[in-house]
Design a protein around this motif. Structure first.
Motif, PDB file in Angstrom:
ATOM      1  N   MET A 127       0.749  -1.195   0.002  1.00 12.41           N
ATOM      2  CA  MET A 127      -0.099  -0.025   0.018  1.00 12.41           C
ATOM      3  C   MET A 127       0.803   1.164   0.030  1.00 12.41           C
ATOM      4  SD  MET A 127      -3.198  -1.185  -0.014  1.00 12.41           S
ATOM      5  CE  MET A 127      -3.956   0.591   0.280  1.00 12.41           C
ATOM      6  N   LYS A 128       1.995   1.110   0.082  1.00  7.95           N
ATOM      7  CA  LYS A 128       2.959   2.252   0.242  1.00  7.95           C
ATOM      8  C   LYS A 128       2.738   3.211   1.427  1.00  7.95           C
ATOM      9  CE  LYS A 128       4.762   2.432  -4.538  1.00  7.95           C
ATOM     10  NZ  LYS A 128       3.975   0.817  -4.971  1.00  7.95           N
ATOM     11  N   ALA A 129       2.090   2.724   2.540  1.00 12.97           N
ATOM     12  CA  ALA A 129       1.581   3.202   3.583  1.00 12.97           C
ATOM     13  C   ALA A 129       2.659   4.104   4.600  1.00 12.97           C
ATOM     14  CB  ALA A 129       0.444   2.177   4.144  1.00 12.97           C
ATOM     15  N   LYS A 130       1.912   5.063   4.976  1.00 17.11           N
ATOM     16  CA  LYS A 130       2.648   5.669   6.320  1.00 17.11           C
ATOM     17  C   LYS A 130       2.188   5.077   7.629  1.00 17.11           C
ATOM     18  CE  LYS A 130       4.780   8.789   3.751  1.00 17.11           C
ATOM     19  NZ  LYS A 130       6.177   8.996   3.331  1.00 17.11           N
ATOM     20  N   PHE A 183       9.131   6.141   9.711  1.00 17.25           N
ATOM     21  CA  PHE A 183       9.803   6.726  10.770  1.00 17.25           C
ATOM     22  C   PHE A 183       9.427   8.223  10.838  1.00 17.25           C
ATOM     23  CE2 PHE A 183      13.275   8.593  12.974  1.00 17.25           C
ATOM     24  CZ  PHE A 183      13.387   7.650  13.917  1.00 17.25           C
ATOM     25  N   ALA A 184       9.539   8.733   9.652  1.00 13.47           N
ATOM     26  CA  ALA A 184       9.499  10.194   9.779  1.00 13.47           C
ATOM     27  C   ALA A 184       7.956  10.608   9.840  1.00 13.47           C
ATOM     28  CB  ALA A 184      10.062  10.926   8.424  1.00 13.47           C
ATOM     29  N   ALA A 185       7.082   9.990   9.258  1.00 15.79           N
ATOM     30  CA  ALA A 185       5.779  10.190   9.762  1.00 15.79           C
ATOM     31  C   ALA A 185       5.565  10.185  11.037  1.00 15.79           C
ATOM     32  CB  ALA A 185       5.069   9.514   8.703  1.00 15.79           C
ATOM     33  N   LEU A 186       5.796   8.761  11.407  1.00 15.90           N
ATOM     34  CA  LEU A 186       5.532   8.673  13.013  1.00 15.90           C
ATOM     35  C   LEU A 186       5.840   9.808  13.865  1.00 15.90           C
ATOM     36  CD1 LEU A 186       4.715   6.799  15.234  1.00 15.90           C
ATOM     37  CD2 LEU A 186       6.774   5.549  15.202  1.00 15.90           C
ATOM     38  N   ARG A 187       7.355  10.014  13.727  1.00 15.51           N
ATOM     39  CA  ARG A 187       7.988  11.212  14.480  1.00 15.51           C
ATOM     40  C   ARG A 187       7.270  12.413  14.289  1.00 15.51           C
ATOM     41  NH1 ARG A 187      14.410  12.985  14.014  1.00 15.51           N
ATOM     42  NH2 ARG A 187      14.587  13.464  16.280  1.00 15.51           N
ATOM     43  N   GLY A 188       6.668  12.733  13.369  1.00 18.11           N
ATOM     44  CA  GLY A 188       6.328  14.212  13.269  1.00 18.11           C
ATOM     45  C   GLY A 188       4.703  14.214  13.767  1.00 18.11           C
ATOM     46  N   ALA A 189       4.029  12.900  13.721  1.00 22.46           N
ATOM     47  CA  ALA A 189       2.639  13.026  14.426  1.00 22.46           C
ATOM     48  C   ALA A 189       2.714  12.687  15.703  1.00 22.46           C
ATOM     49  CB  ALA A 189       2.059  11.650  13.692  1.00 22.46           C
ATOM     50  N   LEU A 211      -2.507  11.234  10.747  1.00 22.81           N
ATOM     51  CA  LEU A 211      -2.078  10.898   9.646  1.00 22.81           C
ATOM     52  C   LEU A 211      -2.968  10.903   8.642  1.00 22.81           C
ATOM     53  CD1 LEU A 211       0.750   8.057  10.306  1.00 22.81           C
ATOM     54  CD2 LEU A 211       1.190  10.390   9.782  1.00 22.81           C
ATOM     55  N   GLN A 212      -4.043  10.519   8.785  1.00 26.16           N
ATOM     56  CA  GLN A 212      -5.396  10.484   7.904  1.00 26.16           C
ATOM     57  C   GLN A 212      -5.852  11.952   7.580  1.00 26.16           C
ATOM     58  OE1 GLN A 212      -8.710  11.269   8.112  1.00 26.16           O
ATOM     59  NE2 GLN A 212      -9.427  10.204   6.245  1.00 26.16           N
ATOM     60  N   ARG A 213      -5.610  12.861   8.586  1.00 26.89           N
ATOM     61  CA  ARG A 213      -6.011  14.107   8.107  1.00 26.89           C
ATOM     62  C   ARG A 213      -4.904  14.855   7.122  1.00 26.89           C
ATOM     63  NH1 ARG A 213      -7.342  14.318  13.787  1.00 26.89           N
ATOM     64  NH2 ARG A 213      -5.566  15.578  14.190  1.00 26.89           N
ATOM     65  N   LYS A 214      -4.019  14.548   7.397  1.00 24.46           N
ATOM     66  CA  LYS A 214      -2.646  14.771   6.502  1.00 24.46           C
ATOM     67  C   LYS A 214      -2.869  14.401   5.040  1.00 24.46           C
ATOM     68  CE  LYS A 214       0.480  16.098  10.018  1.00 24.46           C
ATOM     69  NZ  LYS A 214       2.093  15.660  10.685  1.00 24.46           N
TER      70      LYS A 214
END
Length: 345
Positions: A127-130, A183-189, A211-214
């Motif tokens: 899915m190339k998911a975050k 990793f980066a997405a998690l750290r930001g959220a 993440l969904q809202r983004k």
């Protein structure tokens, strides 16, 4: 897999035990030991464990079974989101921002298998998911966070039970507590988490809605066997998980050529080795590093701990600890073999 984070800082008050919850054992291995064994199937480059309650004992155990793990102390137990952030900060301080994929799971889910974790990882890559969440559909979702999906069936958020509206409590798809993140997405959220909820804590589950809202891709993988996500929070759940593990071990052995005449009364540790054409009679317990060679018969009502049994030997209604029983030797009935005993033909 770059980084695996295990959350094991909880108080475990419902266990009513002087021992840390994650140190309780099922089939000869601690709860957290089972989690680490499942994670081995993903071959993570780094492992971090967040500890808190009864820290010294947990750290001592981890130094024995996972000496390479990064141990992170969560002094204030203010939520799973805060725990995950502490682990990321500790990892970055030691290794830098070198990771790309992170798996996070609880230390009290001993029934999760490597196969399910591999399926989750495959879904995440496909899915190339975050973020990708392992979910389950259960008959009784009480106590679990509910998976909320939008009109197109996509996961939009996870709601902890204490924050559920009445209609949300009827949802039977639940959160397993196992996640894969970029990793980066998690750290930001994690930096955006709030404690504005029923428990006044920072929920890791809120990362999904952030993440969904983004507009990021958030995926879910529905597990095929819902028993795998059973968490151990009290002695009843410990007993349930122990029974499931017994069935799993016995089924695998029978499929490999071992005769178990009464699986309900046969208990075998995961560390035991049994050859094909062994027969186990009712009331048998094989514990620790016991090894049983082909053609041997154990039982009924026999317990072997850290012992070896040679080809075509028999152990009848006996207790054996740390002994070596040779080829075609018969032990019992009603024998007690002490550590260091060696019996030859």
């Amino acid at each position: 897999m770059d980084l695996a984070i295990i959350l094991a800082a909880g108080e475990g008050t419902r266990m009513r035990s002087a021992q840390s919850k994650v140190l309780h054992e099922i089939a000869g291995r601690s709860l957290i030991g089972h989690v680490l064994a499942a994670l081995d199937h993903l071959s993570p480059k780094h492992r971090a464990v967040v500890v808190g309650a009864k820290r010294e004992a947990v750290e001592s155990h981890l130094n024995e079974i996972a000496p390479d793990a990064l141990l992170v102390h969560q002094e204030v137990r203010n939520g799973t989101g805060a725990a995950a952030r502490l682990a990321l900060e500790a990892f970055v301080a030691k290794h830098g921002s070198t990771a790309s994929t992170v798996i996070i799971m609880a230390g009290d889910t001993p029934l999760l298998t490597g196969a399910s974790l591999r399926s989750l990882h495959s879904r995440h890559l496909e899915m190339k998911a975050k973020a990708t969440v392992l979910t389950a559909e259960v008959f009784d979702p009480t106590g679990y966070g509910r998976i909320i999906r939008d009109d197109q069936g996509r996961i939009s958020r996870i709601v902890e039970e204490k924050d559920c509206k009445e209609f949300e409590k009827e949802i039977d798809e639940i959160n397993s507590g196992v996640y894969l993140f970029d990793f980066a997405a998690l750290r930001g959220a994690l930096a955006e988490l709030s404690s504005d909820n029923a428990q006044g804590e920072e929920y890791l589950t809120d990362v999904i809605s952030i993440l969904q809202r983004k507009g990021e891709v958030v995926a879910a993988e529905l597990i095929q066997d819902e028993t795998e996500i059973i968490g151990v929070n009290d002695r009843r759940q410990l007993a349930i998980a122990t029974s499931v593990m017994r069935e799993r071990i016995n089924d695998a052995l029978m499929l490999s050529g071992v005769t178990i005449t009464d699986p309900l009364t046969t208990w075998i540790d995961v560390t035991v080795e049994i050859a094909p054409d062994v027969t186990l009679l009712p009331g048998t317990q094989l514990l620790g590093k016991t090894i049983v060679e082909t053609g041997a018969t154990i039982g009924p009502r026999s317990t072997l701990v850290d012992s070896s049994v040679g080809q075509d030997a028999r152990v009848i209604e006996s207790y054996v600890r740390g002994a070596a029983i040779g080829y075609q030797v018969q032990v019992g009935p009603f024998s007690f073999l002490r550590e260091g005993t060696e019996l030859a033909t």
